[in-house]
Structure formats: C-alpha cells, structure tokens
Design an enzyme around this catalytic site. Structure first.
Site, PDB file in Angstrom:
ATOM      1  CG  HIS A 179     -61.038  49.243-102.051  1.00  0.00           C
ATOM      2  ND1 HIS A 179     -61.343  50.443-101.375  1.00  0.00           N
ATOM      3  CD2 HIS A 179     -60.088  50.047-102.929  1.00  0.00           C
ATOM      4  CE1 HIS A 179     -61.140  51.652-101.986  1.00  0.00           C
ATOM      5  NE2 HIS A 179     -60.335  51.264-102.959  1.00  0.00           N
ATOM      6  CG  ASP A 180     -57.321  51.310-101.197  1.00  0.00           C
ATOM      7  OD1 ASP A 180     -57.160  50.612-102.086  1.00  0.00           O
ATOM      8  OD2 ASP A 180     -57.504  52.427-101.127  1.00  0.00           O
ATOM      9  CG  ASP A 232     -64.315  55.430-105.657  1.00  0.00           C
ATOM     10  OD1 ASP A 232     -63.799  56.480-105.709  1.00  0.00           O
ATOM     11  OD2 ASP A 232     -64.216  54.425-104.901  1.00  0.00           O
ATOM     12  CD  GLU A 242     -58.186  57.269-100.850  1.00  0.00           C
ATOM     13  OE1 GLU A 242     -57.605  56.249-100.287  1.00  0.00           O
ATOM     14  OE2 GLU A 242     -58.078  57.955-101.734  1.00  0.00           O
ATOM     15  CG  ASP A 257     -59.069  57.654-105.635  1.00  0.00           C
ATOM     16  OD1 ASP A 257     -59.107  56.347-105.103  1.00  0.00           O
ATOM     17  OD2 ASP A 257     -58.055  57.743-106.369  1.00  0.00           O
TER      18      ASP A 257
END
Ligand code: NOJ
Length: 560
Positions: free
Chosen positions: A329-330, A98, A257, A199
C-alpha cells in the site's frame, strides 16, 4: 533449516479501505472483506495481513490510531471483526494484524492527556522538548515533509512526529508505554490473532539526546534516520516484547517493517537464536529507482536488481528468513514499476510472480497484484487522497513554485495512491467495489482488468498465482531449498538454482521485452529435466543448454 508455518505460508495483504465495500458508503469495510473470503480461499493463500482497522481519525488511513482496542466506525464493529476472524479460521487462513506503535494519533487518550500539562502522568509517553532559539528543538524532517516537530501552545513545547503532525511518536524509553503496548498486544492475541506486521518498528528507539541531523547547505530540515533507525535500545525492546507479549504458547507470525536496514542488521532482528522477530520488510529494492529522495527517479539495471536480491538471499540463508514483496500500500504497482503494464502486462506480471514464489522467503501478495492491477494517472491533484502525496504537491508546487507537470510525473511513478485505488472485482460500476461513490477514484482500466475477467480466462494472471501458490505448498524445495544465482552478470536474465537434498530446480526469468538467450552454465549437469511451470506455452522437450526466452518469459525446471 528449522521448519515453521510462517516460512511455508503465502501472505495476502488487504488494505481495508480499498478492498470491498459492504455497506455502500464508498469505503471498504470488514463486512466487505467477509463477503470475499471464498475468493481468498480459492486463491490458496495461508495468511491475511490486514491493514489497520483500529479507531482512527484517518489522517494517514488508519496508521494514526486513537484507540487500539476499538474498530474504526467506517470499517464496522468489533462483532464484524470477530466474524472476519472466524470466517478466515474456518477456511484455514490465519490473520496477522497491523501493529502501529511507533506513534499514535494525536487524538489518542494518551496524547490528549500528555499535551495537557508538563506534569501530567502521560507527559512522558511522547517526546516533548522546548524550542531552541525560537525554532524547533532539532532539524529533523518528517517523512511526510516539513519539520518533524509540532509546536503546541498549551505548554509552549514541541512534540516529535516522524510522520504527520497527527502522528506523535511514542516514547519507548518510558517503561509504562511499553507495558501498555504489550498489554494491548496480549489482548489481541487472546482474541485469536495469529501475529503482527509491525509498522516502522525499527524506529522505536531514538538516540536520547535527539542530535541535530547532518544537512546540506541551505537545507532546513534533514532526515535524522541515523538517530532513530535501529536505535540504541531497539534489540532490548524487541526481546522484551517477544518475552512479554509474543510468547503466549502458540505459534504466531511477526514481521517487522524496517526502512534502512541492511542484511547484517536484519540478522540481528531475525536471527533464529535472537528471539526477536520472524522476518523483516527491507527497503533496499524499493530504493533502487530513487536518487536522494523517493520522488527523484533514476533508471536501474537488472544487474543492480539482481545484486540486491542475491545479497539478501545469500546473507540470510540458513541464519534468518526473508520476506518477499514487490509492492504494497506504500509502493507503486509492481507490474508498472518492474514489469510492463502495456503490451506485456500479463507476461511480465506472471514473470515477477514466478520470482516472488520461487525465491527463499515468504511471499507477500498485495491485493490486486494477482490480477495484474496497474498504477493510476489521475489528471488532477484534487483526485489524490494520500497525505504524503498531497504534502509533496503543497511543498513543491504550491509553496515551492516547482513545475507541476514534473511533480505529477513523480506522483504517477511513485505515489502511494497508485496502490490504493479500489480492488477491481468486475467490469460494472466502480469495478464492483462499491455501489456508492468510492473514497478514491477507480482505475479506469477496470473494464479490462478485473477479477471476473480473470476467472473467465484460463490463461489469466490469477490462475497463474493459484498455480504458483499450490506449487510452493507441494514442493518444499521452493521453501527450504538453498538458493544460488547463476549467470550473475547477465543484463537481461535473472536465473538461479534451488536445491534441497537431491532435488534441483532451475528458475529463469527474462526481465525485458526483447528476447534473451539463456545459456546453461556447463558445471550444471543433469540427465533429464521436467518443465514445471512457465508463463508461455513451451516445448517441454526443449534443450535447456540454450534457450531463447521470449519477452518477459519465465520458466521453472526440475533437473534430474
Ligand atoms: C508505514 C506504513 O506502511 C505507512 O502506510 C504509514 O504511512 C507509515 N508507516 C506511518 O505509520
């Protein structure tokens, strides 16, 4: 269409805090992951995307990084990380890290320097502005509630944080910031990582004047997305990053993302000739059940769902590449959100998985999805850990006086902790995740839903995932084949064809618990057919011109 390993790959996302605890402190860690590598090998995945494991005070579970070149103490050491990489590579699995570079932690050395004085050499690493009329420099809202500006007494100015106040935004207009980030990326690539998931990477270029966001009457803070999503210099930055940090002479994988990106914009990021990124995570489907903000839930129709999927499939076809995901995870758990986590949990999880692995794009599996893990309902807000959820409760219930039950209902449906409860390995204490006290509660359904049970049941979701992953590897029509939707207006069935040369595959998915009639369009002629896969026992000889699909039934046929 050009071939690439990242188009053929299936990615497995690990949220390190919740995957496996190796040392009994209740927090998932690198040794824990290492102990489960054979599980990943047996699943058959090609790439692991590892959530942030860098040093962090954990205001946002590692998405607030205080040292990009060190490992979070709770997760272990750099030696553990080296062992993890080695263990993955030995099993033929690549590692994608990440990359969180829209912001750092406020505890990062750059920020400690930056806040010290207006003439500090790091001042311009972040966005500092004086207040306006005794208030914030503009009305932008943070994604986690409240203002996106934090006042800092030391220099009597505010700094920008699009996420929590502990996540100050980096100023990418400063070339020194960019050079420092590229050097850090090269450092990890030299250590052997195989790519980055970036991210909120389409937030890094802000409109220089940071304009006031349009707000509704009486609204104090508003989302200023149009001034920082896909901002003015974004493509320049990503091309520069690609040239300077991502082209080290070996093939790596990059995923950006990107909230708020349309297919047209996505092509500017992933267009094959553009030399920016391989693929994006888009959010259009994730917004399907929200009106206004994500907490305000609205019902959706399958035709809307199909329109979104179809739009992305056809817009990128032959020009760019899709990523395929239904949770992470979100986001809430996919079976609870798009399937049925009660009576038809197994059938609907398999149906959704069939879609993810038979559309054009790279499938991303989020840990626990492969055993059909579901949303969780903790009875008290005290049991929640996510900064976004806790801020929501504070703003709306404690300070805003809204009805607690209504807010809890939104949290049950959309809260990020739904996906962050520990991985359910077995039916023993704490689901086999830890021998200590887990940092967040285990979903009480772990006694029925766990890896051990899944391995014992030949009809489990887990074995179905293994089959799908193998199928995609063995049949390039699933990777490179053209996509075309059929039965466009059907309110219950999503069906499409994948074709590659003479190969023609037909996928039919019933999204509901009532039966649905599939009628093959007349223009699709065929002389024979082979039932490749399905989530129910089915008669392979059934006439596919007309089939009654059972609740959440999925079938994949090869036509001759
Ligand atoms: C997106 C990440 O996936 C999420 O978990 C995080 O809170 C924000 N970006 C901020 O880094």
């Amino acid at each position: 269409m050009s071939k690439a390993f990242w188009k053929e790959a299936v990615v497995y996302q690990i949220y390190p805090r919740s995957f496996m605890d190796g040392n009994g402190d209740g927090i998932g860690d690198l040794q824990g992951i290492i102990s489960r590598l054979d599980y990943l090998r047996d699943l058959g995945i090609d790439v692991v995307w590892l959530g942030p494991v860098y040093r962090s005070p954990n205001a946002d579970n590692g998405y607030d990084i205080s040292d990009y070149r060190a490992i979070m103490a709770e997760f272990g050491t750099m030696d553990d990380w080296d062992l993890l990489l080695e263990g993955l590579h030995e099993r033929g699995i690549r590692l994608v890290m990440d990359l969180v570079v829209n912001h750092t932690s406020d505890e990062h050395e750059w920020f400690s320097q930056s806040r010290r004085s207006k003439d500090n050499p790091y001042r311009d690493y972040y966005y500092w502005r004086p207040g306006k009329d005794g208030a914030e420099p503009n009305n932008w809202a943070s994604a986690f509630g409240g203002s996106a500006w934090q006042y800092d007494e030391q220099t009597d100015e505010y700094y920008l944080h699009l996420f929590s106040a502990k996540q100050p935004d980096l100023n990418w207009d400063n070339p020194k910031v960019r050079q420092d980030i590229y050097a850090m990326m090269k450092w990890w690539l030299d250590k052997g990582v195989d790519g980055f998931r970036m991210d909120v990477i389409n937030f890094i270029s802000k409109a220089p004047e940071l304009p006031q966001a349009p707000a509704a009457e009486g609204q104090r803070y508003a989302w200023g997305g149009q001034y920082f999503m896909n901002g003015p210099r974004i493509h320049e930055f990503l091309r520069e990053m690609n040239e300077q940090a991502l082209t080290p002479g070996r093939s790596i994988m990059t995923i950006g993302e990107m909230p708020g990106v349309s297919p047209e914009e996505a092509l500017l990021y992933v267009g094959e000739e553009r030399k920016e990124l391989n693929m994006v995570f888009q959010f259009e489907l994730m917004d399907i059940d929200a009106e206004g903000d994500k907490w305000n839930i609205r019902p959706w129709k399958l035709t809307e769902f199909k329109r979104i999927m179809d739009k992305w499939q056809t817009s990128l076809q032959g020009k760019g590449w899709n990523s395929l995901y239904l949770n992470n995870h979100d986001q809430p758990r996919m079976v609870s959100r798009f399937g049925n986590d009660g009576r038809y949990r197994v059938e609907s999880a398999k149906m959704l998985a069939t879609m993810l692995h038979t559309l054009q794009g790279t499938p991303f599996i989020y840990q626990g999805e492969e055993i059909g893990m579901t949303n969780v309902k903790f009875s008290s807000i005290e049991d929640y850990r996510d900064v976004e959820t806790m801020n929501l409760y504070r703003d709306r219930v404690i300070e805003g006086g809204q009805d607690a039950d209504g807010v809890m209902k939104s949290i049950y449906a959309k809260g990020r902790d739904n996906a962050r409860t520990p991985m359910q390995w077995d039916d023993g204490g704490n689901a086999g995740f830890t021998c200590g006290k887990p940092w967040i509660g285990v979903n009480p359904n772990y006694r029925e839903i766990n890896v051990k049970q899944s391995l014992e049941d030949p009809l489990s979701i887990l074995y179905y995932y293994r089959k799908l992953i193998r199928l995609r590897r063995e049949h390039s029509v699933l990777v490179y084949g053209d996509y075309r939707m059929i039965l466009d207006d059907h309110e219950q069935i999503y069906a499409y064809m994948r074709t590659l040369g003479a190969l023609r595959w037909l996928v039919m998915l019933n999204f509901f618990e009532s039966e649905a009639e599939f009628v093959l369009p007349e223009e699709i002629d065929y002389s024979g057919k082979r039932l490749v896969l399905g989530n129910y026992p089915a008669d392979p000889g059934a006439d596919i011109r007309r089939i009654r699909l059972r609740p959440y039934e999925a079938r994949v046929y090869e036509l001759e």
